[in-house]
Design an enzyme around this catalytic site. Structure first.
Site, PDB file in Angstrom:
ATOM      1  NE  ARG A  58     -29.597 -17.677 -31.506  1.00 56.31           N
ATOM      2  CZ  ARG A  58     -30.107 -18.854 -32.007  1.00 56.31           C
ATOM      3  NH1 ARG A  58     -31.431 -19.220 -31.502  1.00 56.31           N
ATOM      4  NH2 ARG A  58     -29.788 -19.402 -32.931  1.00 56.31           N
ATOM      5  CE  LYS A 105     -26.532 -36.206 -45.498  1.00 59.33           C
ATOM      6  NZ  LYS A 105     -27.888 -35.840 -45.599  1.00 59.33           N
ATOM      7  N   GLY A 149     -22.908 -23.667 -36.496  1.00 58.18           N
ATOM      8  CA  GLY A 149     -23.817 -24.699 -35.316  1.00 58.18           C
ATOM      9  C   GLY A 149     -22.705 -25.496 -34.897  1.00 58.18           C
ATOM     10  N   GLY A 208     -27.140 -20.697 -40.338  1.00 65.22           N
ATOM     11  CA  GLY A 208     -27.535 -20.506 -41.871  1.00 65.22           C
ATOM     12  C   GLY A 208     -27.184 -19.353 -42.403  1.00 65.22           C
TER      13      GLY A 208
HETATM   14  P1  AMP Z   1     -23.097 -30.863 -40.431  1.00 69.16           P
HETATM   15  O1  AMP Z   1     -24.481 -30.401 -40.146  1.00 69.16           O
HETATM   16  O2  AMP Z   1     -23.075 -31.295 -41.958  1.00 69.16           O
HETATM   17  O3  AMP Z   1     -22.147 -29.627 -40.180  1.00 69.16           O
HETATM   18  O4  AMP Z   1     -22.546 -32.204 -39.844  1.00 69.16           O
HETATM   19  C1  AMP Z   1     -22.274 -32.187 -38.370  1.00 69.16           C
HETATM   20  C2  AMP Z   1     -22.301 -33.391 -37.929  1.00 69.16           C
HETATM   21  O5  AMP Z   1     -21.448 -34.348 -38.627  1.00 69.16           O
HETATM   22  C3  AMP Z   1     -22.010 -33.753 -36.528  1.00 69.16           C
HETATM   23  O6  AMP Z   1     -23.328 -34.062 -35.828  1.00 69.16           O
HETATM   24  C4  AMP Z   1     -20.970 -34.744 -36.483  1.00 69.16           C
HETATM   25  O7  AMP Z   1     -21.376 -35.971 -35.625  1.00 69.16           O
HETATM   26  C5  AMP Z   1     -21.189 -35.555 -37.817  1.00 69.16           C
HETATM   27  N1  AMP Z   1     -19.973 -36.109 -38.305  1.00 69.16           N
HETATM   28  C6  AMP Z   1     -18.801 -35.778 -38.459  1.00 69.16           C
HETATM   29  N2  AMP Z   1     -17.893 -36.720 -38.817  1.00 69.16           N
HETATM   30  C7  AMP Z   1     -18.526 -37.751 -38.896  1.00 69.16           C
HETATM   31  C8  AMP Z   1     -18.311 -39.077 -39.469  1.00 69.16           C
HETATM   32  N3  AMP Z   1     -16.984 -39.422 -39.600  1.00 69.16           N
HETATM   33  N4  AMP Z   1     -19.257 -39.917 -39.455  1.00 69.16           N
HETATM   34  C9  AMP Z   1     -20.591 -39.459 -39.130  1.00 69.16           C
HETATM   35  N5  AMP Z   1     -20.940 -38.219 -38.948  1.00 69.16           N
HETATM   36  C10 AMP Z   1     -20.076 -37.626 -38.598  1.00 69.16           C
END
Ligand code: AMP
Length: 415
Positions: free
Chosen positions: A34, A217, A373, A396
């Site tokens: 940064r 998610k 991220g 974000g």
């Molecule tokens: P996000 O913050 O929603 O972008 O999610 C990122 C996180 O999703 C990372 O820490 C990954 O480990 C997790 N992730 C990706 N694929 C899977 C999966 N199949 N099962 C559980 N966690 C997952």
């Protein structure tokens, strides 16, 4: 107005940067990305013969002084990076004198803006359901204006270069701009790069356009998926989302991560993609594990037929090929979110396949934007940062921009 059109000679510029760098327990910076990101803007001002007042937040001190989050700790690092002895103002709201004494070519760093609740402008010590909340909020907004006015009084012009906080309407990121006329406020070079990168995937799209959304998610990505649906040719949805889609279509997903209240939403996304002629690419096979652990036993199974007691932690080999095919010929690429639990070395294959396909497409002339991220962490883990077009510094802020929201930090300058 861009900062390249402005001559800072003899001027004092107050610049909002994002120096929210990670520190270890001894206050040593563990990642200075940064600081490096802000250097082009800061150096341009000094090289023109301007004086610099640098302001930033660090961490979440919640409106109270907290020496663990003092920007005083990073003065030596900033001095080294800038090549000048940076002075320090230990109270950002009482820096009139220090600012007045600054000469051309000198730099002053203000203490953490968030030591004052006025920076964020949220009332302190009162909950939203309290009947007195609205009054408290009004009073806080008024003192936020005063705080912004104080910061503005230090300088002749204002530069916003903190993309990481551009999605917040804070005193230093947006409110302060009201105290400068249009010719004396501008976006910094980092902000311009970020805004242009977003423009390349939302407006100046070269086709085909492939977006890859991963992560855990659907619910946190839905705004983005909906906005992209009108723009992309190929939409890859991967990572943990895969299993919500598989279950929604009647699949068996064992212990895989799933949002049971989003099954209808998943079906709706599938329907919308069809209606809009978007090629929706979902995982067909996966690497399933018998526990959430790097050392788990694994097997490759269809993403909609995962045995009980097993969970999908990465995209399977067939899926990786499907992803690569949708990426390699693209001319515009956006990637947010890993295709598996990339933190475990044994489950990085899907994300690596995506990164490699993006690198290939980029080498053939595609514009690729990686951000938000974890996909940045992925690219860095694979040592492929120099093989993509642009890596966003804003988590974000980037996601909100891609959702199509106007960022307050940009609106304050551009109107
Ligand atoms: P996000 O913050 O929603 O972008 O999610 C990122 C996180 O999703 C990372 O820490 C990954 O480990 C997790 N992730 C990706 N694929 C899977 C999966 N199949 N099962 C559980 N966690 C997952």
């Amino acid at each position: 107005m861009t900062i390249n059109d402005f001559n800072f000679a003899g001027k004092k510029a107050i610049v909002r940067v994002d120096f929210n760098v990670p520190l270890d327990e001894n206050g040593i910076i563990t990642d200075d990305t940064r600081i490096r990101g802000a250097l082009p803007t800061l150096k341009k001002i000094l090289n023109d013969g301007g004086a610099l007042i640098i302001m930033s937040h660090m961490g979440k001190p919640k409106g109270k002084v907290n020496q663990k989050m003092s920007l005083g700790q990073i003065v030596p690092a900033v001095s080294k990076a800038l090549g000048v002895d940076v002075k320090f103002a230990p109270d950002c709201a009482k820096a009139h004198e220090a600012a007045a004494q600054l000469k051309a070519g000198e730099a002053l760093l203000l203490e953490n803006l968030r030591f004052y609740p006025e920076e964020e402008g949220k009332p302190v010590g009162i909950e939203k359901d309290d009947p007195a909340y609205d009054e408290a909020k009004k009073a806080m907004k008024a003192s936020q204006k005063e705080f912004a006015k104080t910061l503005a009084s230090y300088a002749d012009c204002y530069v916003m270069d903190a993309f990481g906080t551009a999605h917040r309407k804070h005193a230093s990121t947006a409110v302060i701009a009201d105290f400068f006329d249009a010719d004396h406020k501008m976006l910094g070079l980092l902000m311009e790069k970020e805004v242009n990168a977003v423009d390349n995937v939302l407006s100046n799209i070269r086709r085909p356009f492939t977006a890859i959304m991963g992560g855990s998610k659907v619910s946190t990505k839905i705004g983005i998926i909906e906005n992209l649906m009108d723009k992309v040719d190929n939409l890859i949805l991967c990572g943990g989302m895969t299993y919500t889609f598989a279950k929604a279509q009647g699949g068996h997903i064992g212990n895989s991560i799933c949002e049971d209240d989003k099954l209808d939403l998943a079906l709706d996304i599938i329907k919308k993609a069809k209606e809009k002629g978007v090629n929706l690419v979902l995982g067909t096979d996966c690497v399933a594990a018998d526990k959430f652990d790097n050392e788990a036993n694994t097997q490759v199974v269809p993403a909609n037929a995962i045995p009980d007691g097993w969970e999908g932690l990465d995209a399977g080999p067939e899926t990786r090929k499907l992803f690569a095919a949708a990426i390699e010929d693209a001319k515009t690429i956006l990637w947010n979110g890993p295709a598996g639990v990339f933190e475990f070395d044994n489950f990085t294959g899907g994300s690596r396949a995506i990164a490699e396909a993006i690198a290939k497409a980029t080498a053939k002339g595609a514009f690729s934007l990686i951000g938000g991220g974890d996909s940045v962490a992925c690219i860095n883990k694979f040592g492929m940062a120099d093989k993509v077009s642009y890596i966003s510094t804003g988590g974000g802020a980037l996601l909100e921009a891609i959702e199509g929201k106007i960022l307050p930090g940009v609106a304050a300058i551009k109107g």
